[in-house]
Design an enzyme around this catalytic site. Structure first.
Site, PDB file in Angstrom:
ATOM      1  N   LYS A   1      -3.368   5.684   8.709  1.00  0.00           N
ATOM      2  CA  LYS A   1      -4.345   5.945   7.650  1.00  0.00           C
ATOM      3  C   LYS A   1      -5.128   7.202   8.013  1.00  0.00           C
ATOM      4  CE  LYS A   1      -7.516   3.654   4.516  1.00  0.00           C
ATOM      5  NZ  LYS A   1      -8.323   2.455   4.233  1.00  0.00           N
TER       6      LYS A   1
ATOM      7  N   SER B   1     -12.580  -3.441   1.975  1.00  0.00           N
ATOM      8  CA  SER B   1     -12.709  -2.852   3.307  1.00  0.00           C
ATOM      9  C   SER B   1     -14.184  -2.583   3.630  1.00  0.00           C
ATOM     10  CB  SER B   1     -11.933  -1.534   3.390  1.00  0.00           C
ATOM     11  OG  SER B   1     -10.563  -1.748   3.168  1.00  0.00           O
TER      12      SER B   1
ATOM     13  N   ARG C   1       0.865  -1.190   0.000  1.00  0.00           N
ATOM     14  CA  ARG C   1       0.000   0.000   0.000  1.00  0.00           C
ATOM     15  C   ARG C   1       0.898   1.235   0.000  1.00  0.00           C
ATOM     16  NH1 ARG C   1      -4.062   0.954   4.905  1.00  0.00           N
ATOM     17  NH2 ARG C   1      -2.290   2.006   5.880  1.00  0.00           N
TER      18      ARG C   1
END
Length: 211
Positions: free
Chosen positions: A138, A109, A40
């Site tokens: 995040k 998600s 990511r």
């Protein structure tokens, strides 16, 4: 039949991994017991994602640990990744499945019970449930659901779920009791001086928490 083990799911963060680099961090973490690795990097171009992803794929070769790419379908296909993970604000899951084909693992998600209940098992293979706790890795994440909220998210879907969001080794037993198949971890492994030892602490806690 797609085979994957959500027990200890490492989400790589380029900033936290900077001292060792993402490839070496992943290699050490897998040696410590990580069962899945996700690349990511929201600031990387597709070209950069492909370059890093191919290096990761080579480092993971022979381990049996799948490489998942976050959001970037083009990169996932070019890398020959084992899977793709998308968020609710990323590419539509149906479109992602059409682009990657039937054989690649696809994760999604979910932050609410309604989203969890709406997941189509014909399209998605697993869900990332949370955030369980607040996390700095995040920015702008949805409100934390806590352990009780995690249990409700997991109960709302028939798919295997990996919990994510501020999780530490001390949370393992409670997270598994909530119904999760495993824990997705960022800073508790990426941000540690010894990723192998950090991963081993989690994997031992998981082993002990399971009957």
């Amino acid at each position: 039949m797609k085979r994957f083990d959500l027990s200890l799911y490492l989400v790589l963060d380029p900033d936290l991994c900077r001292p060792l680099g993402m490839v070496e961090t992943a290699r050490l973490a897998v040696a410590g017991g990580v069962t899945m690795v996700q690349l990511r990097d929201k600031d990387a171009s597709t070209r950069q994602m492909i370059e890093t992803g191919r290096a990761l794929k080579a480092a993971l070769s022979g381990t049996g640990v799948p490489l998942i790419v976050n959001d970037d379908v083009e990169a996932a296909i070019a890398i020959g990744a084992d899977g793709l993970h998308v968020g609710q604000d990323d590419r539509d899951a149906q479109t992602a499945r059409r682009l990657i084909g039937p054989d690649m693992i696809l994760g999604l998600s979910v932050e609410t019970e309604a989203l969890a209940a709406a997941v189509d098992p014909a399209v998605i293979d697993y869900v990332g449930a949370g955030p369980v706790f607040a996390t700095r890795t995040k920015p702008g994440h949805k409100p934390p659901v806590g352990l009780d909220g995690l249990a409700r998210l997991i109960a709302a879907t028939s798919l295997p779920a990996v919990a994510i969001g501020g999780l530490k080794a001390g949370h393992v037993e409670a997270v598994l009791k909530a119904g999760a198949r495993g824990l997705a971890v960022v800073s508790a492994i990426c941000g540690q001086p010894d990723p192998q030892a950090a991963a081993f602490e989690f994997s031992e806690a998981i082993r002990k928490a399971r009957p």
